[in-house]
Write an enzyme that holds these catalytic residues in place. Structure first.
Site, short mmCIF file in Angstrom:
data_model
loop_
_atom_site.label_atom_id
_atom_site.label_comp_id
_atom_site.label_asym_id
_atom_site.label_seq_id
_atom_site.Cartn_x
_atom_site.Cartn_y
_atom_site.Cartn_z
CB CYS A 283 7.43 -0.70 15.39
SG CYS A 283 9.09 -0.27 14.81
CB CYS B 184 3.87 -0.33 13.18
SG CYS B 184 3.86 -0.15 11.39
CD GLU C 281 14.42 0.52 8.53
OE1 GLU C 281 15.17 1.25 7.86
OE2 GLU C 281 13.76 0.92 9.51
CD GLU D 147 -1.36 -0.28 3.63
OE1 GLU D 147 -1.47 0.62 4.48
OE2 GLU D 147 -2.05 -1.31 3.64
CB CYS E 257 7.67 -4.34 8.65
SG CYS E 257 9.13 -3.53 9.35
#
Length: 365
Positions: free
Chosen positions: A125, A128, A169, A93, A121
């Protein structure tokens, strides 16, 4: 199948030579069809012979992804998030962010794209949505570039500002990101200047050094989100691998070669990192790095326990930085009503959809 989007002019010339077309001007023609005319199909390349077009089509594609859903904010910001499906069915996205309205209601005319660099990812985190489905793979340079071309079709105008702040990242996919950046800045390709490109990192120190070696005056944003190791360790697993004792010296080194102030991104999460002692520590870090701070009240993600602080508290945190003479912006995210935080649209679509092959192209208007 390789996409022509990730070929430089020299690489196109080498490819054409393998196809029996050693003439250098053919590479220039291909660059113009791909980047100036933005064609989708080899049949549109009318100044190439049918035989060459057939050879190219057998070996390469042009666009490596297809837009399958577009969500537009109803809050008046004209922010649009779109979901793209790649050739292997995976989803990524991107978010189109128009310029803020200035005094007198005028827009600057700048159109920003928040671009993704990975499917999912691996950095995890805790606040997130991107990492909730785990890490799948890196995006190729062509898939990164394809998001930009798709965004221009969705928006109906050119993208002139890029932020690598979408899914993933960027510095963990440094080879493909650097290849994409080369074409983004190439006058024969997208021709977007380095000062209009921001790379975000959660603290990948080796990738940061590679980016510095690239030697371009890019803007750097660091997802700090905690001004001490104790807080960062709670919400950012990357800090256990590269704690502040390693990250901050790398950022000081960046300052010696960079041409722009570092931006410290700081998402305010209630009762996690929004205490006033964190504001004082953040002020010290920012002053040491001569950095500016971007405060962002948390954008709620379904399935995660974190809460956005009250607006008055966010303003008090901001005032503490201002009192310490730190350049700071308190930014309420555009597109909150369309789940514009990275990963949310993909998360919902993957949960709801029966299989990647069942998607159909959305009306991008």
């Amino acid at each position: 199948m390789d996409s022509l989007l990730e070929y430089t002019h020299a690489e196109l010339a080498a490819l054409l030579a393998t196809l029996g077309e050693p003439k250098a001007f053919r590479a220039t023609q291909l660059m113009e069809w791909v980047w100036k005319h933005r064609v989708h199909d080899f049949s549109q390349m009318t100044n190439l012979s049918p035989q060459l077009r057939e050879k190219l089509a057998a070996q390469c594609c042009i666009r490596p992804l297809e837009v399958v859903e577009v969500s537009e904010s109803s809050a008046g910001s004209a922010t649009r998030k779109f979901l793209s499906r790649m050739q292997d069915g995976h989803l990524v996205e991107s978010v189109i962010i128009p310029a803020a309205v200035g005094k007198g209601g005028a827009h600057s005319g700048r159109m920003t794209l928040c671009v993704s660099s990975q499917v999912g990812c691996a950095f995890g985190c805790k606040f997130c949505a991107s990492g909730l489905l785990g890490f799948t793979r890196n995006l190729t340079a062509a898939e990164i570039l394809g998001q930009i071309l798709a965004a221009e079709e969705v928006a109906g105008e050119s993208i002139d500002n890029l932020v690598f702040m979408g899914m993933g990242e960027p510095l963990a996919n440094i080879d493909n990101v650097l290849k994409a950046l080369t074409l983004i800045m190439d006058p024969k390709a997208l021709n977007i200047g380095a000062r209009h490109i921001t790379i975000s990192t959660s603290g990948n120190v080796p990738g940061l050094r590679r980016l510095a070696e690239f030697g371009k005056p890019l803007r750097l944003a660091v997802s700090l989100h905690g001004a001490c190791d104790e807080v960062r360790n709670q919400i950012m697993p990357v800090n256990r691998k590269w704690p502040l004792a390693e990250l901050l010296p790398a950022l000081r080194e960046w300052n010696r070669t960079g041409k722009h102030m570092i931006t410290l991104e700081y998402i305010l999460i209630k009762d996690v990192n929004d205490a006033m002692d964190q504001a004082r520590l953040l002020s010290r870090v920012a002053a040491d790095l001569n950095a500016k701070v971007n405060l962002i009240p948390y954008n709620t993600v379904e399935g995660l326990p974190w809460v956005r602080p009250a607006e008055d508290h966010c303003r008090a945190f901001c005032k503490a930085l201002i009192a310490a003479k730190i350049p700071v912006t308190l930014r309420y995210e555009k597109g909150h009503d369309i789940n514009a935080a990275c990963g949310q649209l993909r998360l919902r679509r993957v949960k709801d959809a029966p299989a990647p092959g069942h998607f159909r192209r959305a009306d991008a208007r």
